[in-house]
Design an enzyme around this catalytic site. Structure first.
Site, mmCIF file in Angstrom:
data_model
loop_
_atom_site.group_PDB
_atom_site.id
_atom_site.type_symbol
_atom_site.label_atom_id
_atom_site.label_comp_id
_atom_site.label_asym_id
_atom_site.label_seq_id
_atom_site.Cartn_x
_atom_site.Cartn_y
_atom_site.Cartn_z
ATOM 1 N N GLU A 192 10.716 16.031 14.668
ATOM 2 C CA GLU A 192 11.062 15.808 13.269
ATOM 3 C C GLU A 192 10.232 16.733 12.372
ATOM 4 O OE1 GLU A 192 9.681 12.108 11.590
ATOM 5 O OE2 GLU A 192 11.588 11.848 10.576
ATOM 6 N N LYS A 241 0.855 -1.196 0.000
ATOM 7 C CA LYS A 241 0.000 0.000 0.000
ATOM 8 C C LYS A 241 0.884 1.238 0.000
ATOM 9 C CE LYS A 241 -1.794 2.861 2.698
ATOM 10 N NZ LYS A 241 -1.704 4.059 1.834
ATOM 11 N N CYS A 271 14.226 9.831 6.167
ATOM 12 C CA CYS A 271 14.115 9.443 7.581
ATOM 13 C C CYS A 271 15.449 9.557 8.295
ATOM 14 C CB CYS A 271 13.570 8.030 7.673
ATOM 15 S SG CYS A 271 14.506 6.891 6.672
ATOM 16 N N GLU A 297 9.813 0.832 10.546
ATOM 17 C CA GLU A 297 10.906 1.783 10.319
ATOM 18 C C GLU A 297 10.294 3.162 10.478
ATOM 19 O OE1 GLU A 297 13.988 1.071 9.838
ATOM 20 O OE2 GLU A 297 13.752 -1.078 9.576
ATOM 21 N N GLY A 357 7.181 4.842 8.105
ATOM 22 C CA GLY A 357 6.406 6.071 8.222
ATOM 23 C C GLY A 357 6.606 6.677 9.593
ATOM 24 N N SER A 358 5.589 7.379 10.040
ATOM 25 C CA SER A 358 5.729 8.115 11.302
ATOM 26 C C SER A 358 5.616 7.176 12.508
ATOM 27 C CB SER A 358 4.650 9.187 11.380
ATOM 28 O OG SER A 358 3.386 8.586 11.257
ATOM 29 N N THR A 359 6.199 7.603 13.614
ATOM 30 C CA THR A 359 6.153 6.814 14.849
ATOM 31 C C THR A 359 4.712 6.630 15.313
ATOM 32 O OG1 THR A 359 8.344 7.579 15.464
ATOM 33 C CG2 THR A 359 6.973 6.749 17.248
ATOM 34 N N GLY A 417 3.059 4.092 13.205
ATOM 35 C CA GLY A 417 3.727 2.815 13.459
ATOM 36 C C GLY A 417 3.164 2.109 14.685
HETATM 37 P P1 NAD Z 1 2.682 8.295 7.651
HETATM 38 O O1 NAD Z 1 3.040 7.512 8.849
HETATM 39 O O2 NAD Z 1 1.582 9.273 7.771
HETATM 40 O O3 NAD Z 1 2.270 7.365 6.418
HETATM 41 C C1 NAD Z 1 3.055 6.281 5.988
HETATM 42 C C2 NAD Z 1 2.142 5.261 5.328
HETATM 43 O O4 NAD Z 1 1.224 4.786 6.293
HETATM 44 C C3 NAD Z 1 1.303 5.802 4.174
HETATM 45 O O5 NAD Z 1 1.137 4.774 3.205
HETATM 46 C C4 NAD Z 1 -0.029 6.085 4.842
HETATM 47 O O6 NAD Z 1 -1.110 6.060 3.931
HETATM 48 C C5 NAD Z 1 -0.109 4.940 5.827
HETATM 49 N N1 NAD Z 1 -0.968 5.184 6.990
HETATM 50 C C6 NAD Z 1 -1.335 6.364 7.549
HETATM 51 N N2 NAD Z 1 -2.153 6.152 8.599
HETATM 52 C C7 NAD Z 1 -2.304 4.804 8.721
HETATM 53 C C8 NAD Z 1 -2.994 3.946 9.624
HETATM 54 N N3 NAD Z 1 -3.729 4.436 10.636
HETATM 55 N N4 NAD Z 1 -2.913 2.607 9.453
HETATM 56 C C9 NAD Z 1 -2.173 2.085 8.452
HETATM 57 N N5 NAD Z 1 -1.489 2.842 7.561
HETATM 58 C C10 NAD Z 1 -1.545 4.184 7.694
HETATM 59 O O7 NAD Z 1 4.055 8.951 7.227
HETATM 60 P P2 NAD Z 1 4.362 9.835 5.954
HETATM 61 O O8 NAD Z 1 3.853 11.197 6.236
HETATM 62 O O9 NAD Z 1 3.877 9.165 4.737
HETATM 63 O O10 NAD Z 1 5.980 9.790 5.947
HETATM 64 C C11 NAD Z 1 6.776 10.614 6.717
HETATM 65 C C12 NAD Z 1 7.203 9.909 7.993
HETATM 66 O O11 NAD Z 1 7.792 8.647 7.701
HETATM 67 C C13 NAD Z 1 8.288 10.666 8.725
HETATM 68 O O12 NAD Z 1 7.992 10.676 10.092
HETATM 69 C C14 NAD Z 1 9.567 9.877 8.468
HETATM 70 O O13 NAD Z 1 10.560 9.966 9.404
HETATM 71 C C15 NAD Z 1 9.065 8.509 8.349
HETATM 72 N N6 NAD Z 1 9.963 7.711 7.518
HETATM 73 C C16 NAD Z 1 10.748 6.788 8.116
HETATM 74 C C17 NAD Z 1 11.638 6.027 7.366
HETATM 75 C C18 NAD Z 1 12.515 4.984 7.987
HETATM 76 O O14 NAD Z 1 13.130 4.204 7.290
HETATM 77 N N7 NAD Z 1 12.593 4.887 9.284
HETATM 78 C C19 NAD Z 1 11.683 6.206 5.985
HETATM 79 C C20 NAD Z 1 10.853 7.154 5.409
HETATM 80 C C21 NAD Z 1 9.990 7.895 6.190
#
Ligand code: NAD
Length: 496
Positions: A400, A195, A304, A270, A248-250, A253
């Site tokens: 962040e 996704k 990230c 991650e 994605g975000s903590t 996660g």
């Molecule tokens: P996000 O957490 O909002 O979204 C990431 C993904 O999760 C997207 O596909 C989104 O549609 C999905 N998502 C959102 N809410 C969800 C839920 N309730 N249940 C399941 N899936 C859901 O993050 P973002 O805004 O897309 O990305 C930026 C963040 O990601 C930053 O905090 C960044 O640090 C982090 N990031 C981390 C790494 C790493 O390797 N650690 C890499 C890239 C980005």
């Protein structure tokens, strides 16, 4: 502002016409609510794609599970799967310009980055992981079981594919991060549903087409589009999903981890980073400044592992900041499709606003904010920013922002600096800049981060495990650790 745009390949235009929704069982699905996919360089519409919903997510999981259950992929010999993944790498390489252009048009980043990192690194990554297909092995154990008397035992472990993998990925490196999850999963024999983030679905859809062309059987690599809170959340909690892998975000996660545990799926997360760069008094300042620019401004800081807080010895602080300022004042600005442009748009208007809000808050808290080159009003640009003489207590040092903001904090004593480096809830990555081998050897084990670089920053290799400590996540990508995370370990004990 430069303006020498490369012209998109006809293949890119053809793909934008064709890819209208989720990719399930080898084809695109157009049912669902159409949403506009935006080019962040000017806010124009690149295409429309149909968002999936819970019903389509259920179908995608059922198709993925069906392909796992009937063994059409995991039942192939490891060598056959390896050959197909290597062919996939070849196809990604052959289509790398097309994929890079799709990524830049959709995500906003420089075409140079899309070519070298998103496409280039991905090819290396697929080839590295393809090699693991034929190298998964268990162990034999010399057990000491004493009952029944006289019985002999032979015991060994077997690594089996974990099953249906749901990969939920962000918008900063949409294609590359999808591959970081899908390829080790496929190499281990799993079937996958990806996704992508709602903002950036395009490159992953093209990858799914190429996977089928390479010989990955239909239904083994699927892409479901949809919002995170509906489709993403549904996948994470789906009873037929055996592993959830998320970047994605903590905050999100944690929601995903809970949903996975509820049905005892395994998961890896991650998450975010607020990554420090520690510059000691003996550092080579030129290397450190270049490292800061590369580590902090790559993809407009939407990385990230980007460096965002810089602890610089007071004897170097002013020169360090003035060198950074003189570079960001003169950077060329323009769309990612202009190979000369160094400052490109961020992914979306929503994200642009979020970064600017971080900056407003920093100013309100007394931060010394220096904006670099002026950026256009059209498109979602953010000027690179240098904050000098910052304090550890500022929100901009603790939270962040995921943008092009380099915050520099002077220090006098290295142990106090180390305490500030570790004074964060996050622990994804860090770098140390010094010419002293003894300081490098003394300090690297003390820095609380999943990756610690010395005299470099954001340097990744497919063989080197990557993943965070503390609130930056659970589990590792890359290397043997990643492959193993898509397997389940079975112990077999035979009495004879
Ligand atoms: P996000 O957490 O909002 O979204 C990431 C993904 O999760 C997207 O596909 C989104 O549609 C999905 N998502 C959102 N809410 C969800 C839920 N309730 N249940 C399941 N899936 C859901 O993050 P973002 O805004 O897309 O990305 C930026 C963040 O990601 C930053 O905090 C960044 O640090 C982090 N990031 C981390 C790494 C790493 O390797 N650690 C890499 C890239 C980005």
């Amino acid at each position: 502002m430069t303006n020498k745009l490369i012209v998109a390949l006809p293949d890119v235009e053809a793909f934008l016409q064709r890819a209208r929704g989720s990719f399930i069982d080898g084809g695109f699905r157009e049912q669902g609510n159409p949403i506009a996919i935006i080019n962040p360089a000017d806010g124009s519409q690149l295409s429309t794609v149909a968002q999936g919903d819970v019903a389509l997510a259920d179908e995608a999981v059922a198709i993925t599970k069906g392909s796992f259950d009937d063994r059409r992929w995991r039942g192939m010999s490891p060598a056959q799967r390896e050959r197909i993944l290597l062919k996939f790498a070849d196809l990604v390489e052959q289509h790398s310009e097309e994929l890079a252009q799709i990524e830049t048009l959709n995500q906003g980043k420089s075409i140079n980055i899309s070519r070298a990192v998103d496409a280039g690194f991905s090819v290396d990554f697929i080839r590295y992981m393809a090699g693991w297909t034929t190298k998964l092995e268990g162990k034999t154990g010399d057990v000491s079981i004493g009952m029944p008397e006289g019985a002999n035992f032979n015991a060994y472990t077997l690594r089996q594919p974990v099953g249906v993998v749901a990969a939920i990925v962000p918008w900063n490196f949409p294609m590359m991060i999808a591959l970081w999850k899908a390829i080790p999963a496929l190499a281990a024999g799993c079937s996958v549903v990806v996704k992508p983030a709602s903002e950036t679905p395009l490159s992953v859809l093209r990858l799914a087409e190429l996977a089928v062309e390479a010989g990955v059987p239909k239904g083994v690599f699927n892409v479901i589009l949809g919002s995170g809170s509906v489709v993403g959340q549904h996948l994470a909690g789906h009873a037929d999903v055996d592993k959830v892998t998320f970047t994605g975000s903590t905050e999100v996660g944690k929601v995903i981890g809970h949903a996975a545990v509820d049905h005892m799926a395994s998961f890896s997360l991650e998450l975010g980073g607020k990554n420090p760069m520690l510059v000691l008094a003996d550092a080579d300042i030129e290397k450190a400044v270049n490292g800061a620019l590369m580590g902090g401004l790559l993809n407009q800081g939407q990385v990230c592992a980007a460096a965002s807080r810089f602890y610089v010895h007071r004897s170097l602080h002013d020169e360090f900041c003035s060198r950074l300022r003189s570079v960001v004042d003169q950077m060329s600005v323009g769309p990612g499709m202009d190979p000369q442009a160094q400052v490109n748009p961020v992914v979306s208007q929503r994200h642009q606003r979020s970064i600017l809000q971080h900056l407003e808050r920093a100013k309100a808290q007394g931060a010394n904010v220096h904006y670099g080159v002026q950026v256009p009003e059209e498109g979602f640009y953010v000027s690179p920013v240098i904050i000098s003489d910052a304090k550890q207590t500022f929100d901009i040092v603790r939270e962040e922002a995921f943008g092009p903001i380099l915050t520099v904090i002077p220090f006098d004593d290295v142990n106090e600096a180390l305490a500030m480096v570790n004074d964060s809830e996050l622990g994804l990555a860090a770098s140390l800049w010094t010419e002293s081998l003894s300081e490098a050897m003394r300090l690297t084990p003390e820095i609380e981060a999943g990756t610690v670089w010395v005299n470099t920053h954001v340097t990744l290799d497919p063989s080197l495990p990557f993943g965070g400590f503390k609130q930056s996540g659970i589990g590792k990508e890359f290397g043997q650790e990643a492959i193993y995370s898509y397997t389940k370990l079975k112990s077999i004990c035979i009495a004879y």
